[in-house]
Design an enzyme around this catalytic site. Structure first.
Site, mmCIF file in Angstrom:
data_model
loop_
_atom_site.group_PDB
_atom_site.id
_atom_site.type_symbol
_atom_site.label_atom_id
_atom_site.label_comp_id
_atom_site.label_asym_id
_atom_site.label_seq_id
_atom_site.Cartn_x
_atom_site.Cartn_y
_atom_site.Cartn_z
ATOM 1 N N LYS A 46 0.879 -1.172 0.000
ATOM 2 C CA LYS A 46 0.000 0.000 0.000
ATOM 3 C C LYS A 46 0.920 1.226 0.000
ATOM 4 O O LYS A 46 1.971 1.222 0.653
ATOM 5 C CB LYS A 46 -0.872 -0.068 1.266
ATOM 6 C CG LYS A 46 -1.763 1.128 1.493
ATOM 7 C CD LYS A 46 -3.039 1.098 0.687
ATOM 8 C CE LYS A 46 -3.797 2.420 0.862
ATOM 9 N NZ LYS A 46 -4.756 2.683 -0.197
ATOM 10 N N CYS A 154 -2.605 8.075 -7.974
ATOM 11 C CA CYS A 154 -3.716 8.115 -7.012
ATOM 12 C C CYS A 154 -4.726 9.164 -7.475
ATOM 13 O O CYS A 154 -4.359 10.326 -7.645
ATOM 14 C CB CYS A 154 -3.210 8.438 -5.607
ATOM 15 S SG CYS A 154 -4.581 8.628 -4.443
ATOM 16 N N LYS A 191 3.873 3.920 -11.705
ATOM 17 C CA LYS A 191 2.466 3.542 -11.912
ATOM 18 C C LYS A 191 1.709 4.780 -12.375
ATOM 19 O O LYS A 191 1.536 5.731 -11.623
ATOM 20 C CB LYS A 191 1.869 2.984 -10.620
ATOM 21 C CG LYS A 191 0.437 2.468 -10.779
ATOM 22 C CD LYS A 191 -0.001 1.715 -9.542
ATOM 23 C CE LYS A 191 -1.425 1.237 -9.601
ATOM 24 N NZ LYS A 191 -1.834 0.553 -8.365
HETATM 25 C C1 LIG Z 1 -9.596 0.410 -1.882
HETATM 26 C C2 LIG Z 1 -8.480 0.592 -2.855
HETATM 27 C C3 LIG Z 1 -7.306 1.238 -2.444
HETATM 28 C C4 LIG Z 1 -6.249 1.431 -3.335
HETATM 29 N N1 LIG Z 1 -5.095 2.029 -2.908
HETATM 30 C C5 LIG Z 1 -4.043 2.188 -3.757
HETATM 31 C C6 LIG Z 1 -2.816 2.740 -3.313
HETATM 32 O O1 LIG Z 1 -2.622 3.092 -2.151
HETATM 33 N N2 LIG Z 1 -1.804 2.889 -4.226
HETATM 34 C C7 LIG Z 1 -1.936 2.496 -5.550
HETATM 35 O O2 LIG Z 1 -0.990 2.620 -6.337
HETATM 36 N N3 LIG Z 1 -3.108 1.942 -5.984
HETATM 37 C C8 LIG Z 1 -4.143 1.791 -5.127
HETATM 38 N N4 LIG Z 1 -5.308 1.183 -5.568
HETATM 39 C C9 LIG Z 1 -5.425 0.765 -7.001
HETATM 40 C C10 LIG Z 1 -5.112 -0.721 -7.190
HETATM 41 O O3 LIG Z 1 -3.793 -1.047 -6.833
HETATM 42 C C11 LIG Z 1 -5.350 -1.151 -8.658
HETATM 43 O O4 LIG Z 1 -4.468 -0.395 -9.484
HETATM 44 C C12 LIG Z 1 -6.779 -0.922 -9.142
HETATM 45 O O5 LIG Z 1 -7.702 -1.261 -8.139
HETATM 46 C C13 LIG Z 1 -7.094 -1.714 -10.417
HETATM 47 O O6 LIG Z 1 -6.931 -3.105 -10.202
HETATM 48 P P1 LIG Z 1 -8.204 -4.106 -9.980
HETATM 49 O O7 LIG Z 1 -9.085 -3.953 -11.164
HETATM 50 O O8 LIG Z 1 -7.603 -5.459 -9.821
HETATM 51 O O9 LIG Z 1 -8.877 -3.629 -8.721
HETATM 52 C C14 LIG Z 1 -6.378 0.980 -4.671
HETATM 53 C C15 LIG Z 1 -7.555 0.325 -5.077
HETATM 54 C C16 LIG Z 1 -8.587 0.129 -4.194
HETATM 55 C C17 LIG Z 1 -9.838 -0.584 -4.661
#
Ligand SMILES: Cc1cc2nc3c(=O)[nH]c(=O)nc-3n(C[C@H](O)[C@H](O)[C@H](O)COP(=O)(O)O)c2cc1C
Length: 373
Positions: A46, A154, A191
């Protein structure tokens, strides 16, 4: 030659190409240890920062579902509905760098062969902020992090010099990457936000700054739906909402489009794909477009917080796929990575019944000028 699950990505050896992305599944030591026990080859923590983090009151993330009979999309739970997406407005880790460092150290001691990437984030408005990036980079790598992922994505930051606001500015992408590379002894991944018109512009800037890989996608900017009965947003605080991020199945084709743009623009570079992966078939699409690793968030959140069944399915899917293609001589991910990257072409290159009648949408030029073309 027998097949292998392992991949080398940006110089790091992964037991398989599957990682947990930076999100709630990787927010704590216990989660990351459980993830490694379950079989994930790597995790991206995270995101860790140095600025104060205070999340909104109430739920930070919810899931939207859709019902087959009316295609209604809603956060309301109802029988028979299928997952559509996740929606979140969660900020980066609310734990300090000092909280994270001993935990990174302990995790790496417990699992020296698994890969831990520290996701980091600071501002970009002045030299002090660039030094914050360098401090985060140095401290995390000294604690044992195998690599760094720079959060230029973000979607919830009000600050103009942070998160996806960096990822929308090629100058900042370059400057921050370069500053981190000055301090880093480990690979640096960037990212990027998908909320930009031409993601290859920002990716190019990151590469010029020295990035070892591009990661895409973070969540897509979105707002929750309005409940037709109460006329309130399905998630709100005191009736108010702000733009949040959409993840899960709904973003899979959107994220694939971003990735296709990236891998075609930089075929020799390294890419990690994220967005809507819960099964090997989705991971395969990213790999066929050129990704060397893939990352998972939403599907893992819904599977005992760290996705033990998701990783089991991904590994079984990869094994079965390699077995199916053993006769083709395919021995691992490198055998099929990028195999479909060059199948994405301009509209005019797609066959149509009357090819001679189509001029990429332009009028046919008549007369002397037409004869010249
Ligand atoms: C609740 C939540 C918190 C997230 N926090 C971060 C974060 O702190 N840093 C980050 O780079 N991406 C964060 N993401 C994005 C995820 O790492 C990922 O890029 C995004 O959810 C797409 O992937 P998925 O379709 O598998 O969910 C977060 C996503 C969610 C749902």
């Amino acid at each position: 030659m027998s097949a292998t699950r392992s991949v080398n990505f940006t110089g790091l050896d992964f037991a398989n190409p599957f990682l947990l992305s930076s999100a709630p599944p990787t927010e704590s030591e216990s989660n990351i240890l459980r993830a490694f026990e379950a079989g994930w080859a790597g995790v991206v923590t995270k995101t860790i920062g140095l600025h104060p983090v205070v999340n909104v009151v109430g739920a930070k993330a919810k899931f939207m579902r859709t019902s087959p009979e009316d295609a209604c999309v809603s956060m309301k739970k109802r029988p028979g509905a299928a997952l559509h997406s996740s929606w979140n407005w969660e900020l980066i880790s609310d734990k300090t760098l000092d909280w994270w460092l001993p935990r990174i150290r302990r995790i790496k001691q417990a699992f020296p062969d698994r890969i831990l990437i520290a996701s980091i984030m600071a501002g970009s408005g002045n030299d002090k902020e660039l030094q914050n990036w360098q401090r985060l980079a140095r401290d995390c790598q000294d604690a044992g992090a195998d690599g760094l992922e720079l959060n230029f994505s973000c979607p919830h930051m009000d600050r103009r010099d942070m998160g996806s606001n960096i990822g929308k500015d090629q100058g900042l992408c370059s400057v921050v990457t370069e500053a981190v590379k000055e301090a880093a002894t480990v690979p640096v991944w960037c990212k990027l936000t998908p909320a930009t018109a031409d993601i290859e512009v920002e990716a190019g800037a990151c590469f010029r700054g020295g990035a070892d890989a591009i990661v895409s996608s973070n969540t897509f900017p979105s707002i929750p739906l309005i409940d037709p009965d109460t006329l309130e947003f399905e998630i709100n605080v005191d009736g108010l909402v702000s733009s949040g991020g959409l993840g899960g199945p709904a973003i899979l084709p959107l994220s694939l489009a971003k990735m296709a743009q990236l891998t075609r623009a930089f075929p020799e570079r390294s890419f990690s794909g994220i967005g809507g992966i819960s099964d090997f078939s989705q991971a395969l699409s990213y790999i066929l477009l050129g990704c060397g690793t893939v990352q998972v968030c939403t599907a893992a959140m819904l599977d005992q917080a760290v996705g033990p069944n998701v990783i089991k399915r991904l590994l079984a899917g990869l094994d079965a796929f390699l077995e199916r293609h053993a006769a083709d001589g395919w021995t691992g991910v490198e055998s099929f990575r990028g195999l479909r990257r060059d199948r994405i072409v301009a509209q005019s290159e797609i066959r149509r019944p009357d090819a001679a009648g189509y001029h990429s949408g332009y009028e046919v030029t008549e007369g002397y000028a037409g004869a010249e073309t």
